[in-house]
Design a protein around this motif. Structure first.
Motif, PDB file in Angstrom:
ATOM      1  N   ARG A  29       0.687  -0.868   0.369  1.00 24.32           N
ATOM      2  CA  ARG A  29      -0.557  -0.573  -0.008  1.00 24.32           C
ATOM      3  C   ARG A  29       1.179   1.147  -0.005  1.00 24.32           C
TER       4      ARG A  29
ATOM      5  N   TYR B 227       0.987   3.875  -2.399  1.00 24.53           N
ATOM      6  CA  TYR B 227       0.636   5.631  -2.661  1.00 24.53           C
ATOM      7  C   TYR B 227       1.987   6.270  -2.667  1.00 24.53           C
TER       8      TYR B 227
ATOM      9  N   LEU C  83      -6.714   0.441   9.292  1.00 24.81           N
ATOM     10  CA  LEU C  83      -6.648  -0.561   7.927  1.00 24.81           C
ATOM     11  C   LEU C  83      -6.478  -2.062   8.409  1.00 24.81           C
TER      12      LEU C  83
ATOM     13  N   SER D 129      -4.801  -8.573  -3.413  1.00 20.80           N
ATOM     14  CA  SER D 129      -6.249  -8.149  -4.232  1.00 20.80           C
ATOM     15  C   SER D 129      -6.795  -8.640  -5.273  1.00 20.80           C
TER      16      SER D 129
ATOM     17  N   VAL E  46     -12.985  -2.508  -4.941  1.00 26.20           N
ATOM     18  CA  VAL E  46     -12.972  -1.877  -3.859  1.00 26.20           C
ATOM     19  C   VAL E  46     -14.666  -1.894  -3.162  1.00 26.20           C
TER      20      VAL E  46
ATOM     21  N   GLU F 185      -8.361   4.791  -2.454  1.00 28.02           N
ATOM     22  CA  GLU F 185      -8.115   3.291  -2.512  1.00 28.02           C
ATOM     23  C   GLU F 185      -8.475   2.927  -3.465  1.00 28.02           C
TER      24      GLU F 185
ATOM     25  N   THR G 213      -6.406   4.593  -6.826  1.00 30.84           N
ATOM     26  CA  THR G 213      -4.863   3.613  -5.982  1.00 30.84           C
ATOM     27  C   THR G 213      -4.585   2.489  -7.211  1.00 30.84           C
TER      28      THR G 213
ATOM     29  N   LEU H 250     -11.102  -4.787  -0.529  1.00 28.71           N
ATOM     30  CA  LEU H 250     -11.237  -3.562   1.120  1.00 28.71           C
ATOM     31  C   LEU H 250     -12.298  -3.393   1.044  1.00 28.71           C
TER      32      LEU H 250
END
Length: 287
Positions: free
Chosen positions: A25, A29, A136, A147, A152, A172, A175, A250
């Motif tokens: 993550r 980012y 999270l 993933s 999401v 999210e 990204t 997520l």
């Protein structure tokens, strides 16, 4: 997210899983990763301390846990900046405190103390309930954590309170190059009472669909590149969200803070998804 990402580690398998997830993550980012360990973690998770315990050995163990975690993170991420530190304080307090300076806090689902068989560890639950930034909790099936669904899921309740959770979910999805499913669960009490006109049911449905539309209208205009699916589903919120989580990477939910004599608390829907979701869960505070 433009601030560092913090991940709490205690050397357990769930925390290392959370560490790997946090590395990916933070790298996505483009932000630094800060690895945090509390030297009192075992006491908090149910370990019974001995009066003969050597405090220097505890410090050595704590430093080893952090050093190993930093090395693991660096080997996974390459050039990304990773730092680590040991904090001699209650782990949930430490993560809430340092988390206030971060973009988000990442924790595993369980610890390694005597209470490790719980569905959700006490540290993770406490941080999710009290943090002022998104928390999270990395939990769930391997494909969800990896993933593998490129989806999401965002649960919205009152559109007026959902702005921070909505923006977080859109970021999210953007990204992670994932689609976003926005859900609002609703119920019509009249359906449970005989001889009530169906007009009441339609009114509840229309109101629910309006809530979804209002919640995401501005974010959709700001992020047209995100593919969004909106649904108002009749049923209990916890059931609707847990079902949707099966095909998600997520699950994002907002947290309305309730201040009382025992501090800030999470609502029943938050508790349900944190304990039972088969994918990582993001709790975004508001209110």
């Amino acid at each position: 997210m433009d601030k560092p990402l913090i991940v709490g580690v205690d050397g357990s398998d769930p925390s290392l899983r959370a560490l790997d997830w946090a590395v990916d993550r933070a790298e996505a980012y483009g932000v630094p990763l800060r690895v945090v360990h509390s030297s009192r973690w075992e006491w908090y998770e149910g370990h019974t301390p001995s009066f003969d315990i050597n405090r220097s050995s505890v410090q050595v163990l704590s430093e080893h846990i952090v050093a190993s975690a930093v090395e693991r993170a660096q080997s996974r991420a390459g050039a990304m900046k990773v730092t680590g530190e040991v904090l001699p304080e209650d782990p949930s307090f430490a993560l809430v405190r340092v988390g206030a300076e971060a973009g988000a806090v990442v924790v595993g689902s369980r610890g390694r103390g005597e209470l490790a068989d719980l569905l959700l560890g006490s540290v993770s639950l406490s941080v999710a309930a009290r943090a002022t930034v998104p928390v999270l909790v990395v939990r769930g099936e391997a494909k969800n954590v990896a993933s593998g669904f490129r989806t999401v899921v965002l649960g919205v309740d009152d559109a007026r309170d959902s702005a921070l959770a909505v923006e977080f979910a859109f970021q999210e999805a953007l990204t992670a190059h994932a689609s976003l499913t926005v859900l609002h669960a609703w119920r019509c009490p009249a359906r449970e009472v005989p001889d009530v006109p169906m007009a009441d049911h339609e009114e509840h449905r229309d109101r629910a669909e309006e809530q979804v539309e209002l919640a995401v209208r501005e974010a959709m205009a700001a992020h047209p590149e995100v593919t969004v699916r909106r649904e108002a589903i009749e049923g209990h919120a916890r059931t609707v969200l847990l079902d949707a989580a099966r095909g998600a990477d997520l699950l994002v939910v907002g947290a309305r803070r309730r201040k009382g004599h025992v501090g800030m608390q999470l609502g029943p829907v938050n508790h349900a998804v944190l304990h039972h979701a088969v994918c990582p869960v993001a709790v975004v505070p508001h209110g």
